[in-house]
Design an enzyme around this catalytic site. Structure first.
Site, mmCIF file in Angstrom:
data_model
loop_
_atom_site.group_PDB
_atom_site.id
_atom_site.type_symbol
_atom_site.label_atom_id
_atom_site.label_comp_id
_atom_site.label_asym_id
_atom_site.label_seq_id
_atom_site.Cartn_x
_atom_site.Cartn_y
_atom_site.Cartn_z
ATOM 1 C CG ASP A 59 38.920 40.509 37.121
ATOM 2 O OD1 ASP A 59 38.871 39.512 36.128
ATOM 3 O OD2 ASP A 59 38.575 41.522 37.015
ATOM 4 C CD GLU A 64 51.205 37.042 36.523
ATOM 5 O OE1 GLU A 64 50.322 37.341 35.744
ATOM 6 O OE2 GLU A 64 52.182 36.744 36.502
ATOM 7 C CG ASP A 65 47.176 40.832 37.581
ATOM 8 O OD1 ASP A 65 48.156 40.809 37.111
ATOM 9 O OD2 ASP A 65 46.044 40.176 37.244
ATOM 10 N NE ARG A 84 42.116 42.016 39.327
ATOM 11 C CZ ARG A 84 43.180 41.226 38.844
ATOM 12 N NH1 ARG A 84 43.516 41.464 37.599
ATOM 13 N NH2 ARG A 84 43.507 40.311 39.539
ATOM 14 N NE ARG A 129 43.750 47.151 34.164
ATOM 15 C CZ ARG A 129 43.341 45.711 33.952
ATOM 16 N NH1 ARG A 129 43.678 45.086 35.030
ATOM 17 N NH2 ARG A 129 42.207 45.462 33.458
ATOM 18 C CG HIS A 159 48.666 42.231 32.764
ATOM 19 N ND1 HIS A 159 47.791 41.418 33.167
ATOM 20 C CD2 HIS A 159 48.667 43.532 33.502
ATOM 21 C CE1 HIS A 159 47.085 42.069 33.939
ATOM 22 N NE2 HIS A 159 47.791 43.170 34.266
ATOM 23 C CB CYS A 246 46.609 35.291 35.662
ATOM 24 S SG CYS A 246 46.761 35.385 33.887
HETATM 25 C C1 CIR Z 1 41.679 41.895 34.432
HETATM 26 O O1 CIR Z 1 41.650 42.682 33.585
HETATM 27 O O2 CIR Z 1 42.440 42.374 35.455
HETATM 28 C C2 CIR Z 1 41.396 40.564 34.543
HETATM 29 N N1 CIR Z 1 40.171 40.222 33.738
HETATM 30 C C3 CIR Z 1 42.323 39.831 33.988
HETATM 31 C C4 CIR Z 1 43.813 39.826 34.771
HETATM 32 C C5 CIR Z 1 44.722 38.639 34.371
HETATM 33 N N2 CIR Z 1 45.797 38.821 34.873
HETATM 34 C C6 CIR Z 1 47.107 38.784 34.376
HETATM 35 O O3 CIR Z 1 47.400 38.378 33.241
HETATM 36 N N3 CIR Z 1 48.276 38.734 35.282
#
Ligand code: CIR
Length: 256
Positions: A59, A64-65, A84, A129, A159, A246
């Site tokens: 991922d 962004e995360d 992650r 999360r 999110h 993201c």
């Molecule tokens: C996840 O589940 O963490 C990733 N497959 C998708 C993350 C998307 N990130 C976001 O919306 N900020």
């Protein structure tokens, strides 16, 4: 403006999924879409700093995360999905020349996709999360710069920013089925078209907006309000539950 991105991982097929069933991702197509996205960032005035792909981190394109970047400080998160958590290291190295870094520590978890900045307020979605310790650590890290943190309940999506994002300095794009707009004060709200529930994720870059072209009805609503959009195709990223916010961290190089 600098936009930090990361190339698509060759392992993207093993991405985390919460609300969507697993379907095959065309990695070459995903790469082409990501390139188009980076060009859109450039067209809106960003220099793109593209980090190399991470073969072991499916991922990792969703940078962004991994950080909340404010003018004064960058908070390096501890993503809520264990798979992650190793993503943050390279992003922290990339941010180090530009910002003081503060780290969310265990047992805290926080995903950047849950953090929506509205002026000096950081709205943090209560998601699977981002936990209470993560939110408290974020509040402690940013308080000295005059930010306050507000927790926002939502449901039905991964999110908070799947449900609401900024599309100008005074307007938010929002899906009222997923988040109650009651927390918004003094800003215009543009609702997504009812037949486009996933359409609330838009990326504001300066005064432009990067936006998935396929959400035509919602896009019309934005354009009618004078919000110009740069369309991109995100079909493969969407299969991994990603969208336009993201895939980048956008910062002013000099902070204040
Ligand atoms: C996840 O589940 O963490 C990733 N497959 C998708 C993350 C998307 N990130 C976001 O919306 N900020």
């Amino acid at each position: 403006m600098l936009a930090i991105t990361r190339e698509i991982s060759p392992a993207m097929a093993a991405c985390e999924l919460t609300y969507l069933p697993r379907v095959e991702i065309d990695i070459e197509r995903a790469r082409a879409q990501h390139l188009e996205y980076c060009r859109a960032l450039q067209s809106l005035g960003c220099e793109v700093l593209a980090l190399p792909p991470e073969p072991d981190l499916p991922d990792s394109v969703f940078v962004e995360d991994t950080a909340i970047v404010l003018d004064e400080v960058a908070v390096i998160t501890r993503p809520g999905a264990a798979s992650r958590q190793a993503e943050t290291w390279a992003v922290a190295q990339a941010l180090r020349p530009y910002r003081e870094l503060v780290y969310i520590e265990a047992p805290g978890t926080l995903d950047g996709g849950d953090v929506l900045r509205i002026g000096k307020t950081l709205c943090v979605g209560s998601s699977g999360r981002s936990n209470r310790s993560g939110v408290t650590q974020l509040a402690d890290a940013v308080m000295r710069f005059g930010y306050r943190v507000q927790t926002i309940p939502f449901h039905g999506c991964l999110h908070l920013k799947s449900a609401v994002t900024a599309v100008s300095s005074d307007a938010l794009l929002l899906n009222p089925q997923w988040v109650d707009p009651g927390f918004v004060h003094g800003m215009e709200i543009v609702e997504v078209a009812r037949d486009e529930p996933f359409a609330a994720n838009a990326l504001l870059v300066g005064t432009g907006v990067i936006y998935p072209s396929r959400f035509e009805h919602t896009r019309e609503r934005l354009e009618r309000r004078g919000i110009a959009t740069t369309g991109v195709d995100t079909s493969e990223l969407e299969k991994a539950e990603g969208a336009v916010t993201c895939c980048s961290l956008i910062l002013r190089r000099n902070g204040n």
